[in-house]
Design an enzyme around this catalytic site. Structure first.
Site, short mmCIF file in Angstrom:
data_model
loop_
_atom_site.label_atom_id
_atom_site.label_comp_id
_atom_site.label_asym_id
_atom_site.label_seq_id
_atom_site.Cartn_x
_atom_site.Cartn_y
_atom_site.Cartn_z
N CYS A 127 31.63 53.64 -31.32
CA CYS A 127 31.43 54.58 -30.26
C CYS A 127 32.75 54.75 -29.33
CB CYS A 127 30.22 54.33 -29.21
SG CYS A 127 28.92 54.18 -30.28
N ARG A 143 38.44 56.43 -34.14
CA ARG A 143 37.64 55.17 -33.89
C ARG A 143 36.59 55.30 -35.17
NH1 ARG A 143 38.21 52.48 -28.69
NH2 ARG A 143 35.85 51.73 -28.95
N TRP A 162 28.88 56.34 -33.15
CA TRP A 162 28.70 55.70 -34.58
C TRP A 162 27.49 55.02 -34.35
CZ3 TRP A 162 28.50 50.68 -36.52
CH2 TRP A 162 29.00 50.53 -37.76
N ASN A 196 28.35 52.35 -24.85
CA ASN A 196 29.10 51.70 -26.09
C ASN A 196 28.30 50.17 -26.02
OD1 ASN A 196 30.36 53.99 -26.23
ND2 ASN A 196 32.57 52.81 -26.25
N GLY A 197 28.02 49.62 -27.30
CA GLY A 197 27.47 48.31 -27.23
C GLY A 197 26.04 48.58 -27.54
N GLU A 201 43.61 41.68 -49.63
CA GLU A 201 43.93 42.92 -48.76
C GLU A 201 43.97 43.95 -49.90
OE1 GLU A 201 43.71 43.51 -46.07
OE2 GLU A 201 45.04 45.16 -45.48
N LYS A 222 41.75 47.33 -49.02
CA LYS A 222 42.19 48.60 -48.92
C LYS A 222 41.80 49.83 -49.79
CE LYS A 222 43.60 48.21 -46.11
NZ LYS A 222 43.63 47.47 -44.76
N GLU A 273 38.05 50.56 -48.94
CA GLU A 273 37.66 51.14 -47.93
C GLU A 273 38.28 52.75 -48.12
OE1 GLU A 273 38.77 49.29 -44.26
OE2 GLU A 273 40.80 48.64 -44.90
N HIS A 321 36.13 32.13 -64.98
CA HIS A 321 35.25 31.45 -64.73
C HIS A 321 33.73 32.42 -64.56
CE1 HIS A 321 37.15 27.55 -64.50
NE2 HIS A 321 37.99 28.50 -63.85
N LYS A 357 37.07 51.76 -36.51
CA LYS A 357 38.16 51.07 -36.13
C LYS A 357 37.98 49.81 -35.48
CE LYS A 357 42.70 50.73 -36.22
NZ LYS A 357 43.28 50.17 -37.59
O1 M6R Z 1 40.45 44.76 -34.77
P1 M6R Z 1 40.36 43.56 -35.72
O2 M6R Z 1 41.70 43.34 -36.34
O3 M6R Z 1 39.71 42.49 -35.19
O4 M6R Z 1 39.34 44.20 -37.01
C1 M6R Z 1 39.04 43.53 -38.01
C2 M6R Z 1 38.42 44.23 -38.85
O5 M6R Z 1 37.30 45.16 -38.63
C3 M6R Z 1 39.45 45.47 -39.73
O6 M6R Z 1 40.52 44.75 -40.13
C4 M6R Z 1 38.86 46.21 -40.82
O7 M6R Z 1 38.78 45.26 -41.92
C5 M6R Z 1 39.71 47.03 -41.18
N1 M6R Z 1 39.06 48.40 -41.49
C6 M6R Z 1 40.65 46.65 -42.44
O8 M6R Z 1 41.43 47.98 -42.82
#
Ligand code: M6R
Length: 617
Positions: free
Chosen positions: A2, A27, A79, A109-110, A490, A494, A497, A513, A612
């Site tokens: 949000c 966001r 969100w 927010n929250g 990673e 990537k 997502e 395994h 985000k």
């Molecule tokens: O703001 P942060 O680095 O704490 O966020 C952590 C994760 O939410 C963030 O890295 C998330 O995995 C991203 N979408 C990765 O691309």
């Protein structure tokens, strides 16, 4: 997640708020809304979907002299957490006892954890709710306490609330006034000339002013035009520092790139240079990280470095763990922050905990920071967003200086995190066992990272071309060993997502395994094959994959003919030690994910369901 934007001043609030909402789109959100105080009424518009749907629903606000012409307003991107992403569930939430006109309007927010109890009490008092949200309960609660003093009503209500909030609130009977408050969810107050712009993050404020105040938890601020009066929940006045935002508005624009993600991938040589600038001492073969507030003796006394984070930040942390053990011979562990916070972790005064977070607002990482502090550990933040909650609560640490990262998929934050972690490992190593000569070697390798990344970026066209062969796959494996195992993690994160291809990362040795059962023609494998320790063994695993008809994309060291002949496709990265190959290989895989997602027509900067900054558990 949000986003909040709010305005109080002399200008018409509506265009400012709508532009602010556009800046908050990155966001991640699924509905949007706005409330304007105008002609003694609060006018609320809300819409499911994109901000542009909201803009259309408002109509010709520029020539509207009644509804939307006021100079006080609040707006929100939601969100969904409590209830689906519908127009009714969008914010702002109006409230009044009669249910006819809005006496109060609130954006939140929250999460209000005790909203069910509050809601049933308020419904028992005859109030009618129009949404499934927790936030509407807070709006009614504030209204139930309102007797002409909005700050008092907000404070009284917030004392009853369990959970987290960043809020902005208006009252119909208080035409010039807005009250904002926070606990666990950021609120930034931008100070203009006779005007104030409030937002949940600075990117929505920067086009108006660079001077900001970050509210602390349980602060309640009354805003009237350019006047800001901050108090505690018990109404005691408090003074908060005014900070300067140190990046420009351009930094948060696309700058000619098709997507923020691509721009941020290409910004990496500069971002990494900014992260390491002034922090490498090649003469002494060490790094200078004053923000850690550690003398060599303190480092010698430390028993362990615990690294916590989520998602990409946790993957970056894993490279840090390997480097601290490798360079410094010191015990190090990386932990998923949510796991750390809930499992009564064993940490104490001999441990340093480094919390990694791009946003500095991730709820699980923040809670883990508090848990580590509570247990007496030394806690430092490795954070990108200046003034964010983790940066402020840790009080010691290192800013990444990567500049704003707008795309939901983290790219430059990761490579800057790894660069800084390598510097931490070097500093720790030089206070412990690493020789001057070895220190100089590593320091020079860290300094080379930006130019190595430049080399990888030159592969963009080649990577875009080979990405065409991957758009029809539904599943992929990523494998690596040692330093390159976090790269596999990673890379897989990537691609899933942003392109929605299901991808799993395994240590290359782990494949046989269990996961090997899934290998067949329709399961490509991405293998991290950079020259260095473990390469030959991973090549062996590649052969096992190909024997089962899985096609292989190798990330290899430039000119490595042996690796080339074992791969169906390859991306070459410049020769470097594995600790910096973590960065070059990740950049190659960022570009690969980007092009696969682009070819599939995915919404790259705002992938479905993602936010985000994850400020809820
Ligand atoms: O703001 P942060 O680095 O704490 O966020 C952590 C994760 O939410 C963030 O890295 C998330 O995995 C991203 N979408 C990765 O691309």
């Amino acid at each position: 997640m949000c986003g909040i934007i709010a305005y109080s001043g002399n200008r018409s609030a509506t265009p400012i708020l709508l532009n602010g909402l556009r800046k908050l789109e990155y966001r991640g959100y699924d509905s949007a809304g706005i409330a304007i105080h105008s002609n003694n009424s609060i006018h609320i518009y809300k819409q499911e979907g994109k901000v542009e749907n909201l803009v259309k629903s408002i109509g010709d606000y520029e020539n509207d002299s009644t509804h939307m012409s006021g100079n006080l307003g609040i707006a929100h991107t939601r969100w969904a957490t409590h209830g689906p992403p519908t127009t009714d569930n969008a914010h702002p939430h109006g409230a009044s006892a009669s249910g006819e006109e809005h006496n109060i309007a609130l954006v939140h927010n929250g999460i209000i954890e005790n909203y069910r109890a509050l809601k049933s009490r308020l419904e028992g008092e005859g109030r009618v709710f129009h949404s499934d949200t927790d936030s509407e309960a807070l709006s009614h609660l504030i209204d139930s306490y309102y007797d002409g003093d909005l700050a008092k009503a907000v404070s009284t209500a917030l004392k009853e609330v369990q959970g987290t909030f960043g809020i902005a609130c208006l009252a119909k009977a208080d035409p010039g006034k807005m009250v904002v408050a926070r606990r666990g969810s950021p609120i930034v107050i931008g100070l203009g000339d006779d005007e104030t712009i409030i937002a949940s993050d600075a990117s929505a404020i920067i086009s108006h002013t660079r001077q900001v105040i970050y509210l602390d938890d349980n602060d309640v601020a009354v805003i009237q035009g350019g006047k800001v009066d901050i108090r505690t929940l018990d109404a005691s006045p408090v003074v908060r520092d005014i900070a300067d935002i140190d990046w420009s508005e351009d930094a948060a624009e696309k700058g000619g790139y098709e997507h923020y993600m691509l721009k941020e991938i290409f910004e990496q040589p500069t971002a990494i240079s900014n992260s390491i600038r002034g922090r490498i001492d090649t003469d002494r073969g060490t790094s200078v990280l004053a923000g850690l507030q550690l003398e060599p003796r303190d480092i010698v006394d430390l028993q362990r470095l615990v690294i916590i984070g989520c998602g990409t930040s946790m993957n970056g942390g894993l490279v840090g763990e390997y480097a601290v053990e490798d360079f410094a011979g010191m015990l190090s562990e990386v932990e998923q922050a949510a796991e750390f916070r809930y499992r009564n972790p064993i940490v104490g005064s001999k441990d340093m905990v480094v919390a990694i977070s791009q946003s500095g607002e991730t709820a699980d990482t923040l809670a883990a920071v508090r848990e580590a502090q509570c247990k007496g550990a030394l806690v430092a933040g490795l954070v990108n967003v200046v003034g964010s909650t983790i940066a402020r609560e840790t009080g010691r640490g290192i800013y990444l200086h990567a500049g704003p990262e707008i795309s939901v998929a983290s790219t430059k934050a990761f490579t800057c995190q790894v660069s800084v972690l390598l510097m931490i490992a070097l500093k720790f190593a030089r206070s412990r066992r690493l020789s001057h000569e070895e220190g100089i070697k590593i320091a020079k390798e860290i300094e080379r990272i930006p130019e190595l990344v430049e080399e990888v970026l030159k592969q963009n066209d080649h990577i875009a071309k080979l990405a065409e062969d991957f758009v029809d796959y539904d599943n992929m494996f990523y494998i690596g060993r040692g330093y390159l195992y976090p790269v596999a993690l990673e890379g897989a994160l990537k691609i899933k997502e942003i392109s929605y291809i299901h991808a799993e990362a395994y240590h290359a040795a782990e494949l046989k395994h269990g996961p090997i059962a899934l290998l067949e023609e329709s399961m490509p494998v991405v293998a991290l094959l950079n020259e260095g320790p473990g390469k030959e063994k991973t090549l062996g695993n590649v052969e096992e994959c190909r024997a089962r008809k899985s096609p292989v994309l190798g990330v290899i060291t430039a000119g490595d003919e042996e690796a080339k002949i074992n791969c169906d496709w390859y991306i070459e990265v410049p020769a470097s030690p594995h600790y910096t190959a973590t960065i070059t290989s990740t950049v190659a895989l960022q570009l690969f994910s980007y092009h696969v997602a682009r070819l599939k027509g995915c919404p790259i900067d705002q992938p479905r369901n993602l936010a985000k900054s994850v400020t809820v558990e």
